[in-house]
Design a protein around this motif. Structure first.
Motif, PDB file in Angstrom:
ATOM      1  N   LEU A  58       0.828  -1.190   0.000  1.00 29.98           N
ATOM      2  CA  LEU A  58       0.000   0.000   0.000  1.00 29.98           C
ATOM      3  C   LEU A  58       0.868   1.248   0.000  1.00 29.98           C
ATOM      4  O   LEU A  58       2.022   1.230   0.458  1.00 29.98           O
ATOM      5  CB  LEU A  58      -0.925   0.001   1.227  1.00 29.98           C
ATOM      6  CG  LEU A  58      -1.829  -1.228   1.385  1.00 29.98           C
ATOM      7  CD1 LEU A  58      -2.608  -1.149   2.690  1.00 29.98           C
ATOM      8  CD2 LEU A  58      -2.774  -1.357   0.214  1.00 29.98           C
ATOM      9  N   THR A  59       0.314   2.324  -0.471  1.00 31.74           N
ATOM     10  CA  THR A  59       1.004   3.608  -0.472  1.00 31.74           C
ATOM     11  C   THR A  59       0.435   4.485   0.635  1.00 31.74           C
ATOM     12  O   THR A  59      -0.608   4.180   1.239  1.00 31.74           O
ATOM     13  CB  THR A  59       0.833   4.311  -1.832  1.00 31.74           C
ATOM     14  OG1 THR A  59      -0.562   4.501  -2.085  1.00 31.74           O
ATOM     15  CG2 THR A  59       1.443   3.458  -2.947  1.00 31.74           C
ATOM     16  N   SER A  60       1.120   5.565   0.913  1.00 32.48           N
ATOM     17  CA  SER A  60       0.651   6.486   1.941  1.00 32.48           C
ATOM     18  C   SER A  60      -0.298   7.516   1.328  1.00 32.48           C
ATOM     19  O   SER A  60      -0.177   7.891   0.160  1.00 32.48           O
ATOM     20  CB  SER A  60       1.833   7.199   2.593  1.00 32.48           C
ATOM     21  OG  SER A  60       2.560   7.921   1.622  1.00 32.48           O
ATOM     22  N   ALA A  61      -1.250   7.983   2.132  1.00 29.08           N
ATOM     23  CA  ALA A  61      -2.224   8.957   1.674  1.00 29.08           C
ATOM     24  C   ALA A  61      -1.671  10.371   1.862  1.00 29.08           C
ATOM     25  O   ALA A  61      -0.946  10.634   2.822  1.00 29.08           O
ATOM     26  CB  ALA A  61      -3.527   8.803   2.444  1.00 29.08           C
ATOM     27  N   PRO A  62      -1.980  11.295   0.984  1.00 21.93           N
ATOM     28  CA  PRO A  62      -1.518  12.670   1.146  1.00 21.93           C
ATOM     29  C   PRO A  62      -2.167  13.325   2.367  1.00 21.93           C
ATOM     30  O   PRO A  62      -3.343  13.103   2.661  1.00 21.93           O
ATOM     31  CB  PRO A  62      -1.962  13.351  -0.154  1.00 21.93           C
ATOM     32  CG  PRO A  62      -3.080  12.511  -0.673  1.00 21.93           C
ATOM     33  CD  PRO A  62      -2.779  11.113  -0.248  1.00 21.93           C
ATOM     34  N   GLY A  63      -1.369  14.114   3.084  1.00 20.50           N
ATOM     35  CA  GLY A  63      -1.885  14.818   4.250  1.00 20.50           C
ATOM     36  C   GLY A  63      -1.832  14.030   5.534  1.00 20.50           C
ATOM     37  O   GLY A  63      -2.283  14.511   6.578  1.00 20.50           O
ATOM     38  N   VAL A  64      -1.274  12.829   5.517  1.00 17.82           N
ATOM     39  CA  VAL A  64      -1.173  12.005   6.720  1.00 17.82           C
ATOM     40  C   VAL A  64       0.301  11.906   7.119  1.00 17.82           C
ATOM     41  O   VAL A  64       1.144  11.480   6.322  1.00 17.82           O
ATOM     42  CB  VAL A  64      -1.760  10.605   6.486  1.00 17.82           C
ATOM     43  CG1 VAL A  64      -1.568   9.733   7.723  1.00 17.82           C
ATOM     44  CG2 VAL A  64      -3.231  10.703   6.124  1.00 17.82           C
ATOM     45  N   GLU A  65       0.604  12.315   8.344  1.00 19.27           N
ATOM     46  CA  GLU A  65       1.970  12.292   8.854  1.00 19.27           C
ATOM     47  C   GLU A  65       2.054  11.389  10.084  1.00 19.27           C
ATOM     48  O   GLU A  65       1.104  11.305  10.867  1.00 19.27           O
ATOM     49  CB  GLU A  65       2.435  13.705   9.208  1.00 19.27           C
ATOM     50  CG  GLU A  65       2.469  14.661   8.029  1.00 19.27           C
ATOM     51  CD  GLU A  65       2.932  16.056   8.425  1.00 19.27           C
ATOM     52  OE1 GLU A  65       3.213  16.244   9.634  1.00 19.27           O
ATOM     53  OE2 GLU A  65       3.005  16.935   7.546  1.00 19.27           O
ATOM     54  N   THR A  66       3.214  10.735  10.234  1.00 17.93           N
ATOM     55  CA  THR A  66       3.408   9.815  11.358  1.00 17.93           C
ATOM     56  C   THR A  66       4.665  10.186  12.119  1.00 17.93           C
ATOM     57  O   THR A  66       5.587  10.824  11.598  1.00 17.93           O
ATOM     58  CB  THR A  66       3.528   8.361  10.867  1.00 17.93           C
ATOM     59  OG1 THR A  66       4.653   8.267   9.973  1.00 17.93           O
ATOM     60  CG2 THR A  66       2.268   7.913  10.146  1.00 17.93           C
TER      61      THR A  66
END
Length: 258
Positions: A58-66
Motif C-alpha cells: 500500500l502507499t501512503s495517503a496525502p496529508g497524513v503524517e506519522t
C-alpha cells in the motif's frame, strides 16, 4: 604427561560454552516447530485473509503524517522475549477523516531488509477515526523472540488506515534497535569471553611453570660442574707433590709467611 592432561582439561573448559550454545539453538528450533504446529491447528481462515489484505503493498495517503517515540527508552533497547512499548503518532492534515485499521512491524537484518528476521504482532483497531486537522497517539507493544541473538537489528513499522474506504499505509519507524538479553548480569557472549580468558591464563601459567622448572634444572647442572673442578684441583696438588714445582711453590709460601 602432566602438562598434556592440564592442556586437555583447559581445551574442554573452553569448548563448554560452545556446547551450551548448540544446545540452546536446538531447543529454539524444537520450540519454533512446536509453535508452528499449534498455530497451524488453530488458525482461522478469515483472520488469514484479513492479514493478507493488510500485507499488500500500500502507499501512503496525502496529508497524513506519522511519528514514533520510545517512551523512557531513548537508546531503543529491546530485551529479547520481553514486551517493549512504543507510541505511534498519526496526524491528519487531509480533507476527510482517517480510519485507523492497525499497526504492524517486522525485524530485519540491518545490511539487507530483504532478509526478514521476525514478523511482529499485528495490532488491530475497531472504529478508530481521526478527524481532519487532528492527531492521535496509539501505543504499540511488541516482543522479539527470546532466542534472538543480542545485537543491532532494523525495525520497520507501518500504520494501516483507510481514507474514504481506500486502504493506505505509512511507515512510522524505519531504524535500528538494540536487542539485549533479558535479565541476568552476564550475557552468553560475556560468559564465553570470561571462560576463554581463564583458559588462556591457565595456559600462560602452565608455560611459565615449565620455564621455571627448566631454569632450575640448568642451575643444578652448573653447580655440579663447579664441584667437579674443585676435586680436580685437589688431585693435581697430590700429583705435583714431591716435584720441583711443588718445592718452589712451598718456598714461595714460606717467604710470604716470613
Amino acid at each position: 604427561m602432566m602438562n598434556l592432561r592440564v592442556l586437555f582439561l583447559a581445551l574442554l573448559l573452553l569448548a563448554s560454552p560452545l556446547l551450551q550454545v548448540a544446545r540452546c539453538q536446538s531447543d529454539a528450533e524444537d520450540h519454533s516447530s512446536l509453535v508452528d504446529d499449534i498455530i497451524g491447528e488453530h488458525s482461522d481462515d478469515s483472520v488469514e485473509e484479513d492479514d493478507q489484505d493488510l500485507d499488500m503493498n500500500l502507499t501512503s495517503a496525502p496529508g497524513v503524517e506519522t511519528v514514533c517515540v520510545f517512551p523512557k527508552n531513548s537508546a531503543k533497547l529491546v530485551p529479547a522475549g520481553e514486551e517493549t512499548e512504543l507510541l505511534v503518532g498519526l496526524k491528519n492534515d487531509g480533507k476527510t477523516s482517517v480510519g485507523v485499521m492497525g499497526i504492524r512491524a517486522s525485524v530485519h537484518l540491518p545490511y539487507d531488509h530483504k532478509l526478514l528476521v521476525q514478523n511482529l504482532t499485528m495490532l488491530r483497531f475497531n472504529n478508530a477515526s481521526i478527524p481532519t486537522s487532528l492527531q492521535a497517539t496509539f501505543p504499540y507493544i511488541f516482543a522479539v523472540s527470546q532466542y534472538l541473538q543480542p545485537g543491532a537489528f532494523d525495525l520497520v513499522g507501518y500504520v494501516i488506515y483507510d481514507v474514504e474506504g481506500k486502504p493506505y499505509q505509512s511507515v512510522f519507524y524505519n531504524g535500528t534497535i538494540e536487542v539485549v538479553e533479558s535479565g541476568g548480569l552476564l550475557s552468553g557472549e560475556s560468559v564465553f569471553l570470561i571462560t576463554l580468558g581463564i583458559g588462556l591464563l591457565l595456559l600462560l601459567g602452565l608455560w611459565a611453570y615449565s620455564q621455571v622448572q627448566r631454569l632450575t634444572k640448568k642451575t643444578k647442572k652448573v653447580s655440579k660442574v663447579e664441584v667437579g673442578t674443585r676435586s680436580t684441583d685437589a688431585s693435581l696438588d697430590e700429583w705435583l707433590e714431591g716435584t720441583t714445582l711443588a718445592k718452589t711453590l712451598s718456598g714461595k709460601s714460606k717467604n710470604k709467611k716470613n
